[in-house]
Design an enzyme around this catalytic site. Structure first.
Site, PDB file in Angstrom:
ATOM      1  N   PRO A  90      57.222  -6.077  34.026  1.00 15.01           N
ATOM      2  CA  PRO A  90      57.568  -6.970  32.919  1.00 15.01           C
ATOM      3  C   PRO A  90      56.798  -6.603  31.654  1.00 15.01           C
ATOM      4  O   PRO A  90      55.673  -6.109  31.735  1.00 15.01           O
ATOM      5  CB  PRO A  90      57.166  -8.362  33.430  1.00 15.01           C
ATOM      6  CG  PRO A  90      56.270  -8.134  34.597  1.00 15.01           C
ATOM      7  CD  PRO A  90      56.554  -6.768  35.137  1.00 15.01           C
ATOM      8  N   GLY A  92      54.837  -7.193  28.090  1.00 14.54           N
ATOM      9  CA  GLY A  92      53.958  -8.182  27.453  1.00 14.54           C
ATOM     10  C   GLY A  92      53.407  -9.192  28.437  1.00 14.54           C
ATOM     11  O   GLY A  92      53.208 -10.363  28.095  1.00 14.54           O
ATOM     12  N   GLY A  94      50.622  -8.541  30.668  1.00  6.78           N
ATOM     13  CA  GLY A  94      49.286  -8.215  31.185  1.00  6.78           C
ATOM     14  C   GLY A  94      49.237  -6.986  32.062  1.00  6.78           C
ATOM     15  O   GLY A  94      48.206  -6.688  32.661  1.00  6.78           O
ATOM     16  N   LEU A  95      50.367  -6.246  32.148  1.00  5.52           N
ATOM     17  CA  LEU A  95      50.397  -5.070  33.026  1.00  5.52           C
ATOM     18  C   LEU A  95      50.377  -3.756  32.240  1.00  5.52           C
ATOM     19  O   LEU A  95      50.722  -2.706  32.771  1.00  5.52           O
ATOM     20  CB  LEU A  95      51.625  -5.122  33.943  1.00  5.52           C
ATOM     21  CG  LEU A  95      51.704  -6.340  34.867  1.00  5.52           C
ATOM     22  CD1 LEU A  95      52.934  -6.258  35.761  1.00  5.52           C
ATOM     23  CD2 LEU A  95      50.457  -6.474  35.741  1.00  5.52           C
ATOM     24  N   GLY A  96      49.979  -3.825  30.981  1.00  2.38           N
ATOM     25  CA  GLY A  96      49.764  -2.601  30.210  1.00  2.38           C
ATOM     26  C   GLY A  96      51.034  -1.908  29.741  1.00  2.38           C
ATOM     27  O   GLY A  96      51.055  -0.691  29.554  1.00  2.38           O
ATOM     28  N   SER A  98      52.522  -1.902  26.823  1.00  2.03           N
ATOM     29  CA  SER A  98      52.489  -1.242  25.502  1.00  2.03           C
ATOM     30  C   SER A  98      51.717   0.074  25.582  1.00  2.03           C
ATOM     31  O   SER A  98      52.111   1.069  24.964  1.00  2.03           O
ATOM     32  CB  SER A  98      51.912  -2.160  24.421  1.00  2.03           C
ATOM     33  OG  SER A  98      50.576  -2.480  24.693  1.00  2.03           O
ATOM     34  N   ALA A  99      50.653   0.117  26.369  1.00  2.22           N
ATOM     35  CA  ALA A  99      49.922   1.384  26.538  1.00  2.22           C
ATOM     36  C   ALA A  99      50.797   2.393  27.267  1.00  2.22           C
ATOM     37  O   ALA A  99      50.819   3.583  26.926  1.00  2.22           O
ATOM     38  CB  ALA A  99      48.623   1.155  27.299  1.00  2.22           C
ATOM     39  N   ASP A 141      43.496   0.129  28.906  1.00  4.99           N
ATOM     40  CA  ASP A 141      44.925   0.244  29.212  1.00  4.99           C
ATOM     41  C   ASP A 141      45.432   1.670  29.015  1.00  4.99           C
ATOM     42  O   ASP A 141      46.168   2.201  29.859  1.00  4.99           O
ATOM     43  CB  ASP A 141      45.751  -0.703  28.319  1.00  4.99           C
ATOM     44  CG  ASP A 141      45.538  -2.161  28.678  1.00  4.99           C
ATOM     45  OD1 ASP A 141      44.554  -2.453  29.382  1.00  4.99           O
ATOM     46  OD2 ASP A 141      46.348  -3.005  28.246  1.00  4.99           O
TER      47      ASP A 141
END
Ligand code: MEV
Length: 324
Positions: A90, A92, A94-96, A98-99, A141
């Site tokens: 998913p 945005g 908390g699983l990175g 965007s990085a 991240d």
């Protein structure tokens, strides 16, 4: 085409504390963002994720367009690329993501501009792109998105003797170590609540400005949890690792980084047999991770039954049901 992909991340210990120089320990989620095709162009940079209806290029408004513009200036050369990607985590949450997006695009651009894309360089450029999304990312991240596996990261370079004897590590970069220990697959539950990482980092900064001693003591607790958890992993003592995750969750909750939906996920996971469960990443919503070796499906099903999205993740990728 070489395989162009990037890892997601599940932070086991140290989110937020890592921003202030404490260590962070995170597990790469294999193949979380994968390029299905990378087509060179005369200059245009475009990314699409058809499954999610996402399309953007350098001219798009918003953060993705800005990230693509930043990317174009960071790598020498004129050529651009069109990347069609798939994402199995998913966004945005908390699983990175965007990085992982930044690492994927750096790798794709390096490919079309004919540049060496060794991991250290990919990480450095992705870190600059990440700043579009998070202003002052710690680097945790982009480290995990680049290298995958179990990464121990600290803004301050590691020195001999910093990591306890018995925890096998090898250097990836001065500030990043690979921990050569297996981690059981992790159950991820999505609270469905979305918060911006920048806002959550600012919220912690506000608390620290008004009561530094209290917040630093909580960071110290989180760091103690990290070392206890790593020691437990080295001994394959999953009950103790779970306890350390639960203690870390208490510190995160004391920083107001949990939320009712995350608390509900944690209670459900523990009730279904998880040894430990906590918020992961920026918090305030996003995802919760649970350690339930051998009982992953029981926990996942308990979360699904309550109406949450849930899956099992590890270095091999994301599994959304028994056997894959
Ligand atoms: C975000 O995934 C993790 C935080 O620690 C911020 C950062 O490390 O830059 C909240």
């Amino acid at each position: 085409m070489r395989r162009v992909r990037a890892h997601g991340k599940a932070t086991l210990f140290g989110e937020h504390a890592v921003v202030y120089g404490h260590p962070g320990l995170a597990l790469g989620i294999g193949g979380a963002v994968v390029a299905r095709s990378v087509v060179p162009t005369a200059g245009r940079i475009r990314v699409s994720v058809p499954r999610l209806g996402i399309e953007a290029d350098q001219d798009s408004p918003g953060l993705v367009g800005e990230a693509l513009r930043r990317l174009a200036t960071l790598l020498p050369g004129d050529r651009g690329c069109e990347v069609e990607a798939d994402v199995s985590i998913p966004l945005g949450a908390g699983l990175g993501s965007s990085a992982a997006f930044a690492v994927l695009m750096v790798r794709a651009m390096a490919e079309v501009r004919g540049m060496a894309a060794e991991d250290a360089r990919v990480r450095a450029v992705a870190h600059e792109v990440e700043k579009v999304f998070h202003s002052y990312p710690s680097g945790l991240d982009d480290t995990v998105a680049t290298f995958g596996g179990l990464c121990l990261f600290r803004k301050v370079p590691w020195a001999d003797g910093d990591v306890p004897v018995g925890v096998p590590v090898r250097p990836l970069a001065p500030d990043a170590l690979r921990v050569a220990l297996p981690v059981p697959p992790i159950v991820v539950g999505d609270s469905g609540v979305r918060r911006s990482t920048a806002d959550m980092v600012a919220k912690v900064a506000g608390q620290r400005a008004s009561d530094p001693a209290r917040v630093d003591a909580l960071f110290a607790t989180m760091t103690a949890c990290l070392w206890r958890g790593l020691d437990a992993l080295a001994r394959a003592d999953h009950a103790r690792l779970g306890e350390a995750m639960n203690a870390c969750q208490e510190a995160l909750a004391a920083l107001s980084l949990s939320c009712p939906e995350a608390d509900r996920l944690i209670a459900l996971a523990r009730g279904a047999g998880a040894l430990g469960a906590k918020v992961t990443g920026a918090g305030g919503g996003g995802c919760v991770i649970a350690l339930a070796p051998g009982r992953e499906e029981d926990v996942r099903e308990a979360l699904l039954r309550d109406g949450f999205d849930a899956f099992v993740a590890g270095t091999d990728g994301v599994m959304r049901g028994r056997g894959g």
